[in-house]
Write a protein that holds these residues in place. Structure first.
Motif, PDB file in Angstrom:
ATOM      1  N   PHE A   1     -46.608-128.357  -6.840  1.00 24.26           N
ATOM      2  CA  PHE A   1     -46.202-127.620  -5.588  1.00 24.26           C
ATOM      3  C   PHE A   1     -44.772-127.925  -5.088  1.00 24.26           C
ATOM      4  O   PHE A   1     -44.559-129.251  -5.401  1.00 24.26           O
ATOM      5  N   TRP A   2     -44.095-127.119  -4.299  1.00 24.67           N
ATOM      6  CA  TRP A   2     -42.899-127.602  -3.784  1.00 24.67           C
ATOM      7  C   TRP A   2     -43.199-128.287  -2.384  1.00 24.67           C
ATOM      8  O   TRP A   2     -44.045-127.440  -1.580  1.00 24.67           O
ATOM      9  N   ALA A   3     -42.642-129.374  -1.927  1.00 27.52           N
ATOM     10  CA  ALA A   3     -43.016-130.010  -0.849  1.00 27.52           C
ATOM     11  C   ALA A   3     -41.814-130.829  -0.332  1.00 27.52           C
ATOM     12  O   ALA A   3     -40.653-131.064  -1.030  1.00 27.52           O
ATOM     13  N   SER A   4     -41.846-130.773   0.990  1.00 26.88           N
ATOM     14  CA  SER A   4     -40.646-131.859   1.643  1.00 26.88           C
ATOM     15  C   SER A   4     -41.443-133.209   1.477  1.00 26.88           C
ATOM     16  O   SER A   4     -42.523-133.324   2.081  1.00 26.88           O
ATOM     17  N   MET A   5     -40.584-134.076   1.021  1.00 29.80           N
ATOM     18  CA  MET A   5     -41.181-135.351   0.885  1.00 29.80           C
ATOM     19  C   MET A   5     -40.200-136.545   1.377  1.00 29.80           C
ATOM     20  O   MET A   5     -39.035-136.200   1.277  1.00 29.80           O
ATOM     21  N   SER A   6     -40.383-137.566   1.538  1.00 28.84           N
ATOM     22  CA  SER A   6     -39.534-139.066   1.760  1.00 28.84           C
ATOM     23  C   SER A   6     -40.593-140.250   1.305  1.00 28.84           C
ATOM     24  O   SER A   6     -41.768-140.226   1.198  1.00 28.84           O
ATOM     25  N   LEU A   7     -39.510-141.098   0.612  1.00 26.57           N
ATOM     26  CA  LEU A   7     -40.054-142.399   0.465  1.00 26.57           C
ATOM     27  C   LEU A   7     -38.987-143.423   1.028  1.00 26.57           C
ATOM     28  O   LEU A   7     -37.818-143.411   0.903  1.00 26.57           O
ATOM     29  N   THR A   8     -39.337-144.136   2.092  1.00 29.03           N
ATOM     30  CA  THR A   8     -38.733-144.915   2.993  1.00 29.03           C
ATOM     31  C   THR A   8     -39.286-146.258   2.979  1.00 29.03           C
ATOM     32  O   THR A   8     -40.286-146.712   3.071  1.00 29.03           O
ATOM     33  N   ARG A   9     -38.265-147.565   2.459  1.00 29.86           N
ATOM     34  CA  ARG A   9     -38.806-148.842   2.537  1.00 29.86           C
ATOM     35  C   ARG A   9     -38.167-149.518   3.270  1.00 29.86           C
ATOM     36  O   ARG A   9     -36.817-149.189   3.798  1.00 29.86           O
ATOM     37  N   SER A  10     -38.844-150.456   3.994  1.00 36.15           N
ATOM     38  CA  SER A  10     -38.265-151.476   4.946  1.00 36.15           C
ATOM     39  C   SER A  10     -38.886-152.908   4.635  1.00 36.15           C
ATOM     40  O   SER A  10     -40.214-152.969   4.968  1.00 36.15           O
ATOM     41  N   GLY A  11     -38.183-153.700   4.089  1.00 36.77           N
ATOM     42  CA  GLY A  11     -38.840-155.049   3.620  1.00 36.77           C
ATOM     43  C   GLY A  11     -39.703-154.599   2.650  1.00 36.77           C
ATOM     44  O   GLY A  11     -39.564-154.063   1.593  1.00 36.77           O
TER      45      GLY A  11
END
Length: 269
Positions: free
Chosen positions: A143-153
Motif C-alpha cells: 500500500f502507498w502511505a505517508s510515513m515518517s521515521l524520526t529519531r531523537s537520542g
C-alpha cells in the motif's frame, strides 16, 4: 526478485541448501548464501513488535498451501517499521525509489515442502513507484502511505497513514526507546524465530511463489514500547491485539534477495 522462474542453480552457495530446519529457526545465521542476487537492500532503524494470537485466527488469513507456525502455543504477528534502501544486484541505485520508509505486518509459515518463511499480511511504503512495482511484479500486498521515521537520542517515532489503493484508510503510530544490545547468549530460539527469516512467500492468480533472502545475523537491542496506536493489524483482518508485545530493535542489516521460484500447492484440505 525479478529473476525468471527456474531451477535453483547459482542461487545457493556451498552452505546448506535446505534453507533451515523445517518448521522453525534455531540460529540467527542464514544456512545458505545467495551468490547471484536479483536485488540488494538495506533494512535500517528497524523495530520488531510481536503479538501472540490464536493460531486459528491467523490461519484464516494465510493461503491453504501454507501452515502457520506455532511458537509457545501461539501464532505470532509482527508490526515491523523501518527505513528501506533498495539497489540493483550490482549496488546501483535508482533515486526515485532508492530510500523510503516501510512498515510490514507479517506472520510466520511453513510450506508443503517444510520450508519456513514469512507471509506478509500487508506492506506499506512511502514510495508510490515501489508500491506499483511490488504489486505488479511480485504479487505482494503493498500500500502507498505517508510515513515518517524520526529519531531523537535513543527514542524513535514511526508514523504511517495509508493512502492507496482504496479502500485503504489505516494508520499506525509507534514510539520506542532503544536499549542495550543483546548478546549472543541472550538470544534464544524465540528471538531467532521471530526475526531471522530466510524466505518469503507470495500468491496471485493461483500461482504460489517463494524467494530466498540472505542477510547477516541481526544485531538486536532491547527496546521499550513507549506508545502504540496501530490500526494496520485490524485492517489486515486481525482482531485488536491484547497483552504486552515482544519488542526488539536493530540498527539494520544488508540484504540479498534471490529470484522468485515456484512454490507447490497443497497442505490444507
Amino acid at each position: 526478485m525479478d529473476g525468471a522462474l527456474g531451477d535453483d542453480d547459482g542461487v545457493y552457495g556451498p552452505a546448506d541448501r535446505s534453507g533451515g530446519a523445517p518448521g522453525g529457526v534455531v540460529s540467527g545465521s542464514c544456512p545458505f548464501t545467495i551468490e547471484r542476487p536479483t536485488m540488494t537492500q538495506r533494512w535500517a532503524e528497524l523495530t520488531f513488535v510481536h503479538w501472540a494470537f490464536d493460531p486459528a485466527v491467523v490461519s484464516r488469513l494465510v493461503p491453504a498451501h501454507l501452515r502457520v507456525e506455532v511458537l509457545d502455543g501461539a501464532a505470532w504477528v509482527g508490526l515491523v517499521p523501518f527505513r528501506m534502501h533498495v539497489a540493483t544486484a550490482g549496488g546501483r541505485e535508482f533515486r526515485p525509489v532508492t530510500t523510503f520508509c516501510e512498515t510490514n505486518v507479517r506472520t510466520y509459515v511453513v510450506d508443503a515442502e517444510g520450508r519456513p518463511g514469512v507471509w506478509f499480511l500487508s506492506l506499506d511504503a512511502s514510495r508510490l513507484g515501489a508500491v506499483v512495482v511490488a504489486r505488479a511484479r511480485f504479487a505482494l500486498p503493498y500500500f502507498w502511505a505517508s510515513m515518517s521515521l524520526t529519531r531523537s537520542g535513543d527514542e524513535i517515532d514511526y508514523r504511517c497513514r495509508r493512502r492507496a489503493p482504496r479502500p485503504a484508510a489505516a494508520e499506525s503510530r509507534l514510539r520506542v526507546r532503544v536499549g542495550a544490545p543483546l548478546t549472543a547468549a541472550e538470544l534464544g530460539p524465540r528471538e531467532h524465530s521471530l526475526t531471522a527469516r530466510w524466505r518469503m512467500f507470495s500468491s496471485a492468480r493461483g500461482r504460489h511463489r517463494r524467494a530466498e533472502v540472505w542477510h547477516q545475523p541481526w544485531p538486536l537491542h532491547r527496546a521499550d514500547l513507549l506508545d502504540v496506536d496501530d490500526h494496520l493489524l485490524t485492517a489486515a483482518g486481525l482482531p485488536q491485539p491484547t497483552g504486552a508485545p515482544l519488542v526488539h530493535y536493530s540498527p539494520g542489516v544488508n540484504v540479498r534477495i534471490g529470484p522468485q521460484r515456484p512454490c507447490s500447492g497443497g497442505l490444507r484440505s
